[in-house]
Design an enzyme around this catalytic site. Sequence first.
Site, short mmCIF file in Angstrom:
data_model
loop_
_atom_site.label_atom_id
_atom_site.label_comp_id
_atom_site.label_asym_id
_atom_site.label_seq_id
_atom_site.Cartn_x
_atom_site.Cartn_y
_atom_site.Cartn_z
N TYR A 99 -1.73 -1.90 11.08
CA TYR A 99 -2.07 -2.02 9.52
C TYR A 99 -1.13 -1.76 8.60
O TYR A 99 -0.43 -2.76 7.73
CB TYR A 99 -3.47 -1.55 9.03
CG TYR A 99 -3.74 -1.54 7.42
CD1 TYR A 99 -3.92 -2.58 6.93
CD2 TYR A 99 -3.35 -0.25 6.93
CE1 TYR A 99 -4.09 -2.46 5.62
CE2 TYR A 99 -3.22 -0.25 5.53
CZ TYR A 99 -3.70 -1.42 4.91
OH TYR A 99 -3.80 -1.33 3.35
N LYS A 145 2.06 -3.78 6.37
CA LYS A 145 2.29 -3.83 4.84
C LYS A 145 4.15 -3.81 4.83
O LYS A 145 4.58 -4.30 3.99
CB LYS A 145 1.75 -2.65 4.60
CG LYS A 145 0.34 -2.84 4.27
CD LYS A 145 -0.17 -3.94 3.13
CE LYS A 145 -1.54 -4.21 3.22
NZ LYS A 145 -1.83 -5.64 2.78
N SER A 191 0.93 -1.22 -0.07
CA SER A 191 -0.02 -0.02 -0.09
C SER A 191 0.89 1.14 -0.15
O SER A 191 1.96 1.33 0.58
CB SER A 191 -0.86 0.04 1.27
OG SER A 191 -1.32 1.19 1.62
#
Length: 341
Positions: free
Chosen positions: A152, A156, A127
């Site tokens: 989160y 990544k 992302s």
Amino acid sequence: MAKEQVLVSGGAGYIGSHTAVALIEAGYDVVIIDNLSNSDMNAVEGVRKITGVDVPFEKVDCCDKEALRVIFKKYPFRSAIHFAAYKAVGESVDEPLKYYSNNLCSFINILELMREEGRENILFSSSATVYGEPDALPVTENSPRKPSTSPYGNTKQMCEDILRDSTAAYKGLKGIALRYFNPMGAHPSALIGELPRGVPNNLVPFITQTAAGVRECLSIFGDDYPTPDGTCIRDYIDVVDLAGAHVAAISRLIEGRNKANYEIFNVGTGRGVSVMELVKAFEKVNNLKLNYRIAGRRAGDTIEVWANTSLANEELGWKATRTLEETLAAAWAWEKHVRGL
Ligand code: UD1
């Protein structure tokens, strides 16, 4: 000759289902696995309807390594695209262990099995969140990664590192991380699209649900940012274009056109659009008025970020082609389909 097979984990999800369609249309055989924790079989049915192919589906949790091994034994895929992960930023702050455990274990299991079962090519869904608040725009793949503001985002970065180290250490394993900017829209058939459970966190589903009367009013989080109209700027990419980037990237690995064992590509349009511009474009193309209000800033939001996409354009031979208007029309067509409007 048998078709080249690709495993799609999280293939019942938003980006996974669109990618499954694009892979099949490009001539690949697809196997979808998903634990359906944040998705349902309608997406798989949608993929089958769009493609006319009875795509195999297996309900598996990638954190269950032995169940996953059964899939590896059953299907001869050489390549996998790993979408299966949790993705709600706010929830990850409240439940970090849920995110670390799910997002890291599932990816490690996939990589371990690829190694144990002699599979070669892996794409990872990363992302633009890894860039945080960038020092310079547009961001290139060499722009520094910033310390993450959420578990989160951290998963990544950690999964990117796990892939980098694994592809360096294990002969025969090649990987690509695709850094998505802001995916939106839906397949033009309106048979698959984004279907968040509960109140949407992301902008476009919130807009379409407000237009459909499911939500009363869109809150625009802040109009006092140092941007031309005061609202945040993102690089919104059509999910069908994004799916095409996966086909380009996995083909590059399968055909051995990669220049290193581990590569990273930005997947965006290269165009920055503000929240207000997006809302206005949605109203105009769909000929409706959206109920919205200006609210306070949302904690942790990046002010502006958009991609330099030269590397993906040149190396993957891929480019986003859909206009903002086309994409917002598709997003609305999908929401109407879901709501029976
Ligand atoms: C977020 C995450 C990103 C993640 C992506 C997918 C951050 C900083 N961003 O992206 O890592 O990959 O979701 O889940 O962690 N907005 C409103 N009103 C709303 C919703 C959003 O004004 O109701 C605004 C936001 O302030 C932002 C823009 O719309 O400026 C886009 O928001 P969103 O769709 O949530 O995406 P990101 O925050 O960019």
